[in-house]
Design an enzyme around this catalytic site. Structure first.
Site, PDB file in Angstrom:
ATOM      1  N   GLY A 148       0.646  -1.224  -0.047  1.00  0.00           N
ATOM      2  CA  GLY A 148       0.056   0.054   0.099  1.00  0.00           C
ATOM      3  C   GLY A 148       0.991   1.078   0.051  1.00  0.00           C
ATOM      4  O   GLY A 148       2.038   1.162   0.167  1.00  0.00           O
ATOM      5  N   GLY A 162       2.475   5.504   4.326  1.00  0.00           N
ATOM      6  CA  GLY A 162       1.475   6.116   5.542  1.00  0.00           C
ATOM      7  C   GLY A 162       0.361   5.436   5.749  1.00  0.00           C
ATOM      8  O   GLY A 162      -0.491   6.044   6.452  1.00  0.00           O
ATOM      9  N   GLY A 215      -0.461   2.891   7.250  1.00  0.00           N
ATOM     10  CA  GLY A 215      -0.544   2.091   8.521  1.00  0.00           C
ATOM     11  C   GLY A 215      -0.251   0.783   8.475  1.00  0.00           C
ATOM     12  O   GLY A 215      -0.611  -0.230   9.018  1.00  0.00           O
ATOM     13  N   GLU A 226      -8.212  33.383 -10.675  1.00  0.00           N
ATOM     14  CA  GLU A 226      -8.982  32.547  -9.871  1.00  0.00           C
ATOM     15  C   GLU A 226     -10.533  32.608 -10.006  1.00  0.00           C
ATOM     16  O   GLU A 226     -11.163  31.619  -9.988  1.00  0.00           O
ATOM     17  CB  GLU A 226      -8.683  32.769  -8.148  1.00  0.00           C
ATOM     18  CG  GLU A 226      -7.079  32.615  -7.780  1.00  0.00           C
ATOM     19  CD  GLU A 226      -6.439  31.373  -8.310  1.00  0.00           C
ATOM     20  OE1 GLU A 226      -7.579  30.372  -8.327  1.00  0.00           O
ATOM     21  OE2 GLU A 226      -5.541  31.133  -8.468  1.00  0.00           O
TER      22      GLU A 226
HETATM   23  P1  ADP Z   1       3.501   2.873   6.577  1.00  0.00           P
HETATM   24  O1  ADP Z   1       4.179   1.748   7.312  1.00  0.00           O
HETATM   25  O2  ADP Z   1       2.108   2.097   5.803  1.00  0.00           O
HETATM   26  O3  ADP Z   1       4.087   3.620   5.639  1.00  0.00           O
HETATM   27  P2  ADP Z   1       2.786   3.817   9.239  1.00  0.00           P
HETATM   28  O4  ADP Z   1       2.242   2.418   9.845  1.00  0.00           O
HETATM   29  O5  ADP Z   1       4.048   3.992   9.645  1.00  0.00           O
HETATM   30  O6  ADP Z   1       2.386   3.541   7.561  1.00  0.00           O
HETATM   31  O7  ADP Z   1       1.683   4.712   9.558  1.00  0.00           O
HETATM   32  C1  ADP Z   1       2.124   6.050  10.100  1.00  0.00           C
HETATM   33  C2  ADP Z   1       1.301   6.617  11.095  1.00  0.00           C
HETATM   34  O8  ADP Z   1       0.072   6.884  10.438  1.00  0.00           O
HETATM   35  C3  ADP Z   1       0.972   5.794  12.272  1.00  0.00           C
HETATM   36  O9  ADP Z   1       1.752   5.726  13.323  1.00  0.00           O
HETATM   37  C4  ADP Z   1      -0.485   6.254  12.795  1.00  0.00           C
HETATM   38  O10 ADP Z   1      -0.233   7.293  13.719  1.00  0.00           O
HETATM   39  C5  ADP Z   1      -1.025   6.787  11.393  1.00  0.00           C
HETATM   40  N1  ADP Z   1      -1.973   5.841  10.674  1.00  0.00           N
HETATM   41  C6  ADP Z   1      -1.938   5.088   9.480  1.00  0.00           C
HETATM   42  N2  ADP Z   1      -2.969   4.438   9.430  1.00  0.00           N
HETATM   43  C7  ADP Z   1      -3.816   4.545  10.703  1.00  0.00           C
HETATM   44  C8  ADP Z   1      -4.933   3.616  10.999  1.00  0.00           C
HETATM   45  N3  ADP Z   1      -5.547   3.083   9.998  1.00  0.00           N
HETATM   46  N4  ADP Z   1      -5.402   4.074  12.169  1.00  0.00           N
HETATM   47  C9  ADP Z   1      -4.670   5.109  13.121  1.00  0.00           C
HETATM   48  N5  ADP Z   1      -3.608   5.560  12.711  1.00  0.00           N
HETATM   49  C10 ADP Z   1      -3.088   5.464  11.564  1.00  0.00           C
HETATM   50 ZN    ZN Z   2      -4.584  28.537 -11.961  1.00  0.00          ZN
END
Ligand code: ADP
Ligand code: ZN
Ligand code: MG
Length: 642
Positions: A218, A221, A223, A442
């Protein structure tokens, strides 16, 4: 409208920094030491010799009888020194013949007499030698420290295969599935792993093969790391985490040794989870024979990982989780059954999931009742979980800056604008005529958007500069769309060209402010022609951009998969699409010129105009949210930076 045509370069992950070599200037330290030594050598004796006056024996006797001498220290060599009554010190020499009479003279004149065996004071000698070699000691030490740093780094790299340097972290996370909002599907697949880790023996007895490896795929960020930790937390087992890049070292064989280590340790602690984050760093396709560069180290590491995964007995209870955001570069061998045989997709969160994630991150924060997280979620299509966590944090920061503990709805708005567009500057950075040009531009975007029935509704127009943009027309989709029809795309092109069209209409010339609009419009038009088959002349063919890059395994070797003439047709079709869009925009604006003028005046007066006001001006009902059909896939970030 933008200040600069090209966006700032995407910040990349910083690579691992190489250990710094010992500074070359350390060699100059020795020159410094010798210089210091010489200076001290010449200065030291003079400091001691300047103060005492040297007296002849007869002068000394005269002084003694004149009561000018306070003390005298007589050495066995015949040298003598002491202080005079006026405080200054002196040296002299006493002839050996002086004898008792001399001592009596001293006595009777009240001179304090000391006798010393050695020639000169021994302590002073030691001290001066010590001072002389001091520079060598100090600089020798600095030299040693500087060289040692480099030496130990070198040794670390040479010996790491043997020294079993630990590169993985072991912990027992407390994260649970309740910390991960949304993603019910992914959780369901992963829950099986939790079950297996809790009772590996049950699976063994039933002869069932538990999953060995799950790869989570995925965007960044979303999760993935969080989910992996939650699995360990739910199953209450140790969690070994390691990043793919930390396996890869300068020396061939180190990565493989580390993989061996990791699994050895994991076997001891099973049941447990081994989590390989960013596995694409080692799991990239092994280079074929045709490849230009082969990466031996990475391939050995990957081979070792594969054989470790093959090697362990399914009943041992080790589950390997991996995460990547580039599944397309992974070696097919990794995805074979018995290795990472299960793929769990972790997509960008849907509207409902975004609301849930926001709720998780608002825990423990004080929200005003004006805050509706559903509305915040609607305004943030394409945000990942990490973006949303960041949004909540930014909103809290805005509140703190304004001296509140309570977070209100406006704080979320401000935080979102800041994340999407950068910090807002005051509009007075613009010259008056620039401000007028931005307002015209705009207003053009906003009017075309408001007057196109398929375009995303206008949410806000502003001429406050922020980040790279001089002004923004923001459109928010009513629903999250899965796909876009041709009419939507054509109108989107017209909206993007609306800014420039208004400039042409009202100011009689184009300007640099449309550069970004033109770039994104051209990009979209090119996709329409090349990939979506929306051009009648080219017909139903699709040449996705970069489609052939990964097939050969070597990036940058792709060639255009179509003929030169086809490119000419594409160019012609793209420019035709853009011309049509510009005609449409100009037509719309020309027929609504009074409304355009009204909006420009309003923008100049109040700088930010709401979507509802724009719809008032054009005399149309504002499309209302909630009319959606519940479509749920994020369409990618869409803040029309216009
Ligand atoms: P990835 O590993 O997919 O890049 P992370 O697991 O490191 O992303 O997620 C980064 C942060 O985003 C987490 O520490 C959390 O704070 C937030 N986050 C991402 N997805 C969720 C979720 N489903 N629920 C709650 N927090 C989330
Ligand atoms: Zn423009
Ligand atoms: Mg991660």
């Amino acid at each position: 409208m933008t200040k600069r045509a090209s966006p700032p370069p995407a910040s990349d992950k910083p690579g691992a920094t190489a250990p710094p070599p010992p500074p070359a200037w350390r060699h100059y330290l020795w020159v410094l030491a010798i210089a210091l030594f010489l200076v001290l050598y010449f200065v030291l004796p003079t400091t001691r010799a300047t103060s005492p006056v040297s007296l002849t024996y007869s002068q000394f006797l005269t002084d003694v009888t004149a009561h000018h001498v306070k003390t005298v220290t007589i050495y066995t060599t015949g040298a003598a020194s002491g202080t005079l009554t006026n405080g200054s010190s002196y040296t002299t020499a006493i002839p050996p013949q002086a004898g008792q009479a001399f001592l009596d003279t001293l006595q009777s004149n009240g001179v304090g007499v000391t006798a010393t065996a050695s020639g000169t004071s021994f302590g002073a000698d030691v001290l001066s030698v010590a001072i002389l070699i001091l520079p060598f000691l100090v600089i020798g030490y600095i030299w040693y420290r500087l060289s040692k740093g480099a030496a130990s780094q070198l040794q670390g790299a040479m010996g790491v295969g043997r020294s079993r340097a630990k590169i993985f972290d072991e912990e027992q996370p407390k994260t649970t599935f309740s910390d991960v909002a949304g993603y019910e599907g992914a959780k369901l697949e992963i829950r099986e792993v939790v079950d297996f880790l809790r009772r590996p023996d049950r699976y063994a007895r039933a002869g069932a093969m538990a999953p060995r490896g799950i790869i989570m795929v995925g965007p960044p960020g979303t999760g993935k790391t969080l989910l992996a930790r939650a699995v360990a937390g739910e199953a209450d087992v140790p969690f070994f985490s390691v990043t793919g890049s930390s396996f890869v070292e300068m020396f061939v064989g180190v990565g493989a040794a580390r993989v061996r280590d990791l699994f050895q340790e994991a076997r001891k602690r099973s049941p447990c989870i081994v989590f390989v984050d960013e596995i694409d760093a080692i799991g990239q396709r092994r280079a074929g024979s045709g490849s230009v560069v082969a990466n031996d180290e990475r391939e050995q590491t990957l081979n070792q990982l594969l054989s470790e995964m093959d090697g362990f007995d399914p009943a041992t209870g080790i589950v390997v989780l991996a995460a990547t955001n580039r599944p397309e570069v992974l070696d097919p061998a990794l995805l074979r059954p018995g290795r990472f045989d299960r793929q769990v997709t972790v997509p960008l969160p849907t509207l409902a999931e975004r609301t849930a994630i926001l709720r998780v991150h608002c825990r423990g924060k004080r929200l005003d009742h004006s805050v509706d997280l559903g509305i915040v979620a609607r305004g943030t299509p394409g945000f990942s979980g990490a973006d949303l966590a960041n949004l909540v944090n930014e909103a809290a920061i805005v509140a703190v800056r304004e001296g509140r503990e309570l977070i209100v709805a406006a704080d979320f708005d401000q935080a979102r604008d800041r994340i999407l567009l950068g910090r807002r500057e005051g509009s007075n950075v613009l010259l008056p005529e620039e401000k007028h040009a931005v307002a015209v531009h705009e207003a053009g975007h906003a009017l075309v958007a408001a007057l196109s029935d398929k375009a995303d509704p206008v949410a806000k127009v502003t001429i406050l500069p922020a980040g790279q943009s001089l002004g923004v027309t923001e459109q928010l989709p009513l629903v999250e769309r899965h796909l876009y029809g041709e009419d939507y795309l054509r109108q989107a092109l017209a909206v993007r060209l609306g800014g420039r069209a208004a400039e042409l209409l009202k100011l009689g010339q184009g300007s640099t402010g449309a550069a970004n609009d033109l770039a994104t419009a051209t990009d979209l038009a090119t996709k329409m022609v090349r990939e979506f088959g929306l051009s009648s002349e080219l017909g139903p063919v699709g040449y996705p951009e970069g489609g052939s890059v990964f097939l050969g395994g070597g990036a940058g070797l792709s060639s255009r998969p179509f003929a030169e003439q086809t490119q000419a047709v594409i160019d012609r079709e793209v420019s035709e699409l853009l011309r049509q869009a510009e005609r449409t925009a100009l037509e719309v604006l020309r027929t609504h010129e009074p409304q355009l003028d009204r909006l420009v005046d309003l923008l100049l007066a109040s700088e930010t105009v709401d979507g509802s006001t724009v719809y008032d001006i054009v005399g149309r009902p504002e499309p209302s949210f909630g009319a959606g059909t519940g479509l749920t896939v994020a369409p990618g970030r869409f803040a029309e930076e216009a």
